[in-house]
Each structure stands twice: as C-alpha cells, then as structure tokens.
Design a protein around this motif. Structure first.
Motif, short mmCIF file in Angstrom:
data_model
loop_
_atom_site.label_atom_id
_atom_site.label_comp_id
_atom_site.label_asym_id
_atom_site.label_seq_id
_atom_site.Cartn_x
_atom_site.Cartn_y
_atom_site.Cartn_z
N LYS A 130 0.82 -1.22 0.00
CA LYS A 130 0.00 0.00 0.00
C LYS A 130 0.86 1.27 0.00
O LYS A 130 0.65 2.16 -0.83
N SER A 131 1.78 1.34 0.94
CA SER A 131 2.61 2.55 1.02
C SER A 131 3.47 2.71 -0.23
O SER A 131 3.63 3.83 -0.74
N THR A 132 3.99 1.61 -0.70
CA THR A 132 4.81 1.65 -1.92
C THR A 132 3.99 2.22 -3.08
O THR A 132 4.46 3.07 -3.83
N ALA A 191 -3.09 9.99 1.22
CA ALA A 191 -2.99 9.87 2.68
C ALA A 191 -2.62 8.43 3.05
O ALA A 191 -3.29 7.48 2.62
N ASP A 192 -1.54 8.28 3.81
CA ASP A 192 -1.11 6.94 4.22
C ASP A 192 -1.50 6.71 5.67
O ASP A 192 -0.92 7.28 6.58
N GLU A 193 -2.50 5.91 5.88
CA GLU A 193 -3.05 5.61 7.20
C GLU A 193 -3.25 6.88 8.05
O GLU A 193 -2.72 7.01 9.15
N PRO A 194 -4.07 7.80 7.53
CA PRO A 194 -4.25 9.08 8.23
C PRO A 194 -4.92 8.93 9.59
O PRO A 194 -4.83 9.82 10.42
#
Ligand SMILES: Nc1ncnc2c1ncn2[C@@H]1O[C@H](COP(=O)(O)OP(=O)(O)OP(=O)(O)O)[C@@H](O)[C@H]1O
Ligand SMILES: [Mg+2]
Length: 222
Positions: A44-46, A166-169
């Motif tokens: 996901k982050s990648t 947004a990464d795990e906001p």
C-alpha cells in the motif's frame, strides 16, 4: 479522470531484488474517495509513494493532472508536486514549535504563489472549515492527536491540490477522531470535488469509501 497508472511494476533491490508491485493499473476520478486496504507488507505505502510522485523508480506509466510524471525533470516534478498534490501521513509531521496557523501556511510559503497575507487568510479559512479557528495560535505540540491530524489535512489543502494522498491518516487515532478525520476527507471529495486516495487497515473506513481497492502481495484487486 485525475490519475491513471498503467502496468506499474516496482522492485526493491535490498537485500536482493524482489518485486513489490505487480502490474498495477488503476484510474482515479474527480471527487472520489478511494481506500487501499490489505495486509501489512502488501504494498500500500509503496503504491501511494508512486501515485503521489515521490517515487519515480518504477516500470510502467503514471499520468496525473495532464502530466506524464516520468517525462518531468526533478525540478519540474518538485514544483508539480507542491502545486498539485497534498500529503497526509499517519504521523502528521507538524513542526512542534510552530503554531497551528504557521504549520498550515508552510507549503504555500514554499510555493510563493500568494502574498503572506493571502496565505494567512486562506489558512484561516481552512481552520474555520475544520472547526479549529480558536486554536490558530497554539503551538502544534499542544494539540490532541486528532486535532493535529485535522491540521495536517488543512496543511495538505493549503495549495488547493486536486489530489490528496494519505497513508493511514487515522492509524493512531481513537474511534471518535478517526470518524472526524474520515468525515473531513469525505467532505473534501464530495463538496470540493477533490480526489483522496488513502491507505487504511480500518474496515469501517474502506467500506464507507466511494471505492475500495484491495492489495494482495503487490497485486491490486479492483
Ligand atoms: N525501501 C525498501 N527496501 C526494500 N524493501 C522494501 C522497502 N520498502 C518496503 N519494502 C518491502 O515492500 C513490501 C511492501 O511494503 P509497504 O510498505 O508498501 O507495505 P504496506 O502495505 O504499506 O504495509 P503496512 O500496512 O505495514 O504499512 C514489504 O515486503 C516491504 O518489506
Ligand atoms: Mg504502509
């Protein structure tokens, strides 16, 4: 359509070359709130790093807001990103010694497309929208986690980008603040026509998004 990723493959070379994203193709549309969910390590982050143009070391193509990202020089890319993409992370990275208003103003001060007074007025408007006008002059370290995350969202919006990544906001927020932040992100899409793509582990969030994309071992399931 605001973004189109086509046949993206991503490899990391450390400790040995291994493939982290497999033939990812997706399209994001104006006014959409898209969640990306899946197990830890699924990519996901990648993927979000690539979609937000922070990582250009991938195979495949990325078109967003009229640009072919790989065709831009690094200066062009930095300018493009500052102007067109907003970022929100699990750990908001507000500057603790700066007050709320100053934190929100920062990306606009870097862009220099308005006077300081104009930027301040725009930041105040955003603060009003997130219901935190009263806290404008408080140092950011004196806010709760949920308040800090709302400020981080306002900061992501100060340059009026059409795409927010947004990464795990809501990753380290309790349920009440999670809902508040989620509603805020949803409002941005539904009332401002912006596109938000976010990674989350929270089923309540991805089930209530406009679209949920599952990642499994580097593959997307649309
Ligand atoms: N800089 C790096 N170098 C080598 N491998 C990496 C690097 N960053 C991530 N990886 C690997 O890539 C895979 C995907 O990682 P990623 O951070 O995208 O997962 P994620 O879905 O965001 O996980 P989480 O839910 O825990 O945040 C993992 O196997 C991870 O170990
Ligand atoms: Mg991640």
């Amino acid at each position: 359509m605001i973004l189109e990723a086509t046949h993206i493959n991503k490899y990391f070379k450390d400790p040995e070359r291994h493939q982290v994203l497999h033939d990812v193709s997706l399209q994001l549309h104006d006014g959409e709130l898209i969640s990306v969910y899946g197990e830890s390590g699924s990519g996901k982050s990648t993927l979000l790093y690539i979609l937000s143009t922070l990582d250009t070391d991938f195979d495949g193509s990325l078109q967003t807001q009229g640009r072919d990202i790989k065709s831009l020089s690094s200066i062009e890319l930095t300018n493009f990103r500052n102007e067109h993409i907003g970022f929100v992370y699990q750990f908001h990275y507000l500057l603790p010694e700066f007050n709320v208003l100053q934190n929100i103003m920062l990306p606009a001060m870097k862009l220099r497309d308005r006077t300081k007074e104009e930027i301040k007025a725009d930041a105040m408007t955003l603060l009003e929208e997130i219901g935190m006008k009263d806290l404008a002059f408080r140092p950011s370290y004196k806010l709760s986690g949920g308040q800090q995350q709302r400020v981080a969202i306002a900061r992501a919006l100060i340059n009026n980008p059409n795409l927010i990544v947004a990464d795990e906001p809501t990753g380290n927020l309790d349920q009440k603040n999670t809902e508040m932040v989620f509603e805020l992100l949803k409002d941005i899409t539904e009332n401002k026509g912006k596109t938000v793509v976010m990674a989350t582990h929270n089923p309540k969030i991805y089930k209530n998004s406009h679209r949920a994309i599952e990642m499994i071992d580097g593959f997307v399931r649309l």
